[in-house]
Scaffold this motif. Structure first.
Motif, short mmCIF file in Angstrom:
data_model
loop_
_atom_site.label_atom_id
_atom_site.label_comp_id
_atom_site.label_asym_id
_atom_site.label_seq_id
_atom_site.Cartn_x
_atom_site.Cartn_y
_atom_site.Cartn_z
N HIS A 35 2.79 43.26 19.79
CA HIS A 35 2.23 41.80 20.46
C HIS A 35 3.31 41.46 21.40
CE1 HIS A 35 0.90 37.85 20.52
NE2 HIS A 35 -0.38 38.24 20.05
N PRO A 36 2.90 40.88 22.55
CA PRO A 36 3.89 40.23 23.44
C PRO A 36 4.86 39.05 22.86
CG PRO A 36 1.77 40.34 24.42
CD PRO A 36 1.63 40.75 22.82
N LYS A 37 4.47 38.34 21.82
CA LYS A 37 5.32 37.50 20.98
C LYS A 37 6.30 38.28 20.26
CE LYS A 37 4.01 33.35 22.50
NZ LYS A 37 4.75 32.52 23.17
N LEU A 38 5.87 39.27 19.86
CA LEU A 38 6.86 40.25 18.99
C LEU A 38 7.83 40.72 19.95
CD1 LEU A 38 4.58 41.72 16.09
CD2 LEU A 38 6.50 40.05 15.68
N GLN A 39 7.32 41.37 21.12
CA GLN A 39 8.38 41.60 22.11
C GLN A 39 9.41 40.71 22.34
OE1 GLN A 39 6.69 43.90 25.33
NE2 GLN A 39 4.86 44.08 24.14
N GLN A 40 8.94 39.53 22.77
CA GLN A 40 9.95 38.30 22.89
C GLN A 40 10.79 38.12 21.74
OE1 GLN A 40 7.57 34.68 24.10
NE2 GLN A 40 9.44 33.43 23.88
N ARG A 41 10.21 38.04 20.63
CA ARG A 41 11.36 37.82 19.46
C ARG A 41 12.11 38.75 19.27
NH1 ARG A 41 13.09 37.02 14.65
NH2 ARG A 41 12.18 38.14 12.78
N TYR A 42 12.08 40.10 19.21
CA TYR A 42 12.67 41.39 19.07
C TYR A 42 13.68 41.63 20.08
CZ TYR A 42 11.60 41.46 14.25
OH TYR A 42 11.29 41.44 12.74
N ARG A 43 13.51 41.20 21.33
CA ARG A 43 14.28 41.65 22.63
C ARG A 43 15.61 40.60 22.69
NH1 ARG A 43 10.63 41.37 26.26
NH2 ARG A 43 9.87 43.35 26.42
N LEU A 44 16.35 40.60 21.58
CA LEU A 44 17.36 40.05 21.34
C LEU A 44 18.61 40.41 22.20
CD1 LEU A 44 17.56 39.67 17.33
CD2 LEU A 44 17.06 37.90 18.83
N SER A 45 19.20 39.45 22.54
CA SER A 45 20.38 39.68 23.75
C SER A 45 21.54 38.87 22.85
CB SER A 45 20.37 39.09 25.05
OG SER A 45 19.16 39.61 25.73
N LEU A 46 22.76 39.55 23.44
CA LEU A 46 24.11 38.91 22.87
C LEU A 46 24.05 37.46 23.29
CD1 LEU A 46 26.65 41.60 23.81
CD2 LEU A 46 25.96 41.05 21.62
N HIS A 47 24.47 36.63 22.16
CA HIS A 47 24.98 35.27 22.26
C HIS A 47 23.54 34.42 22.36
CE1 HIS A 47 28.82 36.81 22.11
NE2 HIS A 47 28.64 37.23 23.34
#
Length: 202
Positions: A15-27
């Motif tokens: 789901h697009p919202k899960l993509q947003q949640r798990y596309r973690l970046s440093l800091h």
């Protein structure tokens, strides 16, 4: 970072919202607040052991309904120069506050996430990540080990807890959903919680 790499093309099926949640970046941590509709800590005779685990921010003896909680995921580079996601879950029971923390790194060769549970860690588990047909994230445990300082010991299957996590997104409620179950063949259900949450830093 590590989840997008691990899932590869399947990441786009989330789901697009899960993509947003798990596309973690440093800091750039993901932070959320929510409500657990139910938390069940397992059989009563396990509670003394779970009470000891609270010192390591692992399992806990309390059960309840409508328990407020917060969630924080932050990506960092650990001492081994690996990308690591630190999980902080905090549950606000009426009479006490409990935490359930973990550190996750990736093993691309084996296609798994390495999950160290507790802070400091008490248990280790291989985690298999999959995407369901409806775009949910499905996480299942595989090999598990006991962590004793810098040493680790394999656990026989009868002493392991099978972990199944399903995380999704409810478009009608505009909230993330979470269901976690830990089950042992001898003991039965060791812990279960289910609830909903929304980002607090977006």
């Amino acid at each position: 970072m590590i989840y997008e790499t691990l899932l590869g093309n399947d990441f786009q099926r989330l789901h697009p919202k899960l993509q947003q949640r798990y596309r973690l970046s440093l800091h750039e941590p993901f932070q959320a607040t929510g409500m657990m509709q139910v938390i069940h800590s397992g059989p009563r005779y396990l509670r003394p052991m779970y009470q000891l685990f609270t010192k390591n921010r692992f399992l806990f003896p309390e059960s309840g309904v409508m328990v407020p909680f917060t969630l924080s995921n932050s990506c960092r580079i650990n001492d081994d120069k690996e990308a690591e996601v630190y999980w902080e879950r905090t549950f606000y029971f009426p009479k006490t506050t409990r935490q359930f923390n973990a550190k996750m790194t990736m093993d691309l060769q084996r296609g798994i996430v390495k999950d160290y549970l507790g802070d400091p860690s008490l248990f280790y588990s291989d985690l298999k990540f999959d995407v369901t047909t409806d775009g949910f994230l499905l996480i299942r445990s595989e090999q598990q080990r006991l962590v004793i300082g810098k040493k680790e010991a394999s656990l026989p299957s009868l002493l392991t807890g099978r972990v199944v996590v399903t995380e999704g997104y409810d478009d009608a409620l505009n909230m993330y959903t979470i269901h976690v179950s830990i089950f042992n063949d001898l003991i039965g259900r060791m812990m279960m919680y289910a609830g909903q949450f929304s980002p607090s830093n977006i």
